[in-house]
Design an enzyme around this catalytic site. Structure first.
Site, PDB file in Angstrom:
ATOM      1  N   ASP A  98       0.822  -1.213   0.000  1.00  0.00           N
ATOM      2  CA  ASP A  98       0.000   0.000   0.000  1.00  0.00           C
ATOM      3  C   ASP A  98       0.854   1.260   0.000  1.00  0.00           C
ATOM      4  OD1 ASP A  98       0.898  -0.194   2.593  1.00  0.00           O
ATOM      5  OD2 ASP A  98      -1.085  -0.226   3.529  1.00  0.00           O
TER       6      ASP A  98
ATOM      7  N   GLU B 245       9.557  -5.634  10.148  1.00  0.00           N
ATOM      8  CA  GLU B 245      10.098  -4.351   9.689  1.00  0.00           C
ATOM      9  C   GLU B 245      10.671  -3.542  10.840  1.00  0.00           C
ATOM     10  OE1 GLU B 245       8.830  -0.413   7.048  1.00  0.00           O
ATOM     11  OE2 GLU B 245       7.472  -2.130   7.189  1.00  0.00           O
TER      12      GLU B 245
END
EC number: 2.1.2.11
Length: 272
Positions: free
Chosen positions: A43, A179
């Protein structure tokens, strides 16, 4: 095309998995030609290719549109498509409808959803045959709350991440993206899980790595994170555009080499 079983086999054999975030047909085509194992349609396309200020503006329709383009460009690569913000967390029925729509209409191999709180969603989606990739650590859809900073940096936070990782695997996730977390924590999580763990800003101890196409190739990006290595420089395209502008203005382009040789006006004039 890689399958989930093959990705797990790569982990077991300690063969590193390569993944690139790409958003359209030509980039996906290049990624597949390079032999990359997986593509993520993230996204982050909202900021990278649509020019939005954040990913908040990205819709399910956007993800489907770009997911389809990537699948056309990379028909033989394992493709994962992001669930955008708001697509998960409304109600289980709506969440599953969104997931099914995204999965079916993009012909992806899996969808990706962020956060530890979505464990029930992973269970339900898996039960109806939708493979889900989980995403923990720095989750971009939550940066408004967490900010862009290293996650799992305290003892308590690290312990919670380990627990969350085990929970998403138990819920049925087929892979996990970690992440912006400490290298040793990412390595520890990777060792504890049987599913592939793909890192971005999580060091080399994970089962694989993911970077964004535009970041790693310096294509239209101004700010890159600490963990991004530049592997090529697509910004030189600006030089080509400048030369094109100059040659158009000077009349140098198009030269005879780029002009059709067929002459027609004599025939046209002879008919008058």
């Amino acid at each position: 095309m890689k399958t989930v079983s093959q990705l797990i086999d790569m982990k077991q054999k300690q063969t590193k998995i390569s993944m690139v975030t790409a958003y359209d047909f030509p980039s996906a085509k290049q990624v597949e030609a390079a032999g990359i194992d997986m593509i993520l349609v993230g996204d982050s396309l909202g900021m990278t290719v649509l020019g939005y200020e954040s990913i908040v503006q990205v819709t399910l329709a956007d993800m489907i549109h770009h997911g389809r383009a990537v699948r056309r460009g990379a028909p033989n690569t394992f493709v994962v498509v992001d669930m955008p913000i708001g697509a998960v967390g409304i109600s289980m029925t709506q969440d599953l409808n969104h997931a099914l729509k995204l999965y079916q209409e993009t012909n992806a191999n899996a969808i990706k959803a962020e956060g530890a709180h979505i464990t029930p969603f992973i269970e339900k989606a898996t039960a109806i045959g939708i493979p889900v990739v989980a995403h923990l650590g720095l989750t971009p859809q939550s940066v408004g709350v967490m900010g862009y900073k290293l996650q799992g940096a305290t003892k308590e936070a690290a312990e919670q991440l380990i627990l969350d990782a085990k929970n998403v695997e138990q819920a049925g996730a087929v892979a996990l993206v970690l992440e912006a977390i400490p290298n040793d924590l990412a390595e520890e999580i990777s060792k504890h899980l049987t599913i592939p763990v793909i890192g971005i800003g999580a060091g080399k101890g994970t089962d694989g790595q993911v970077l964004v196409y535009h970041d790693m190739l310096n294509y239209g990006v101004e700010h890159k994170a600490k963990f991004v290595k530049q592997f090529a420089d697509f910004s030189v395209g600006v030089d080509g555009l400048k030369q094109y502008d100059q040659e158009v203005k000077s009349g140098a382009f198009p030269s005879e080499e780029y002009t059709y040789k067929k002459k027609i006006m004599n025939e046209v004039n002879n008919n008058d």
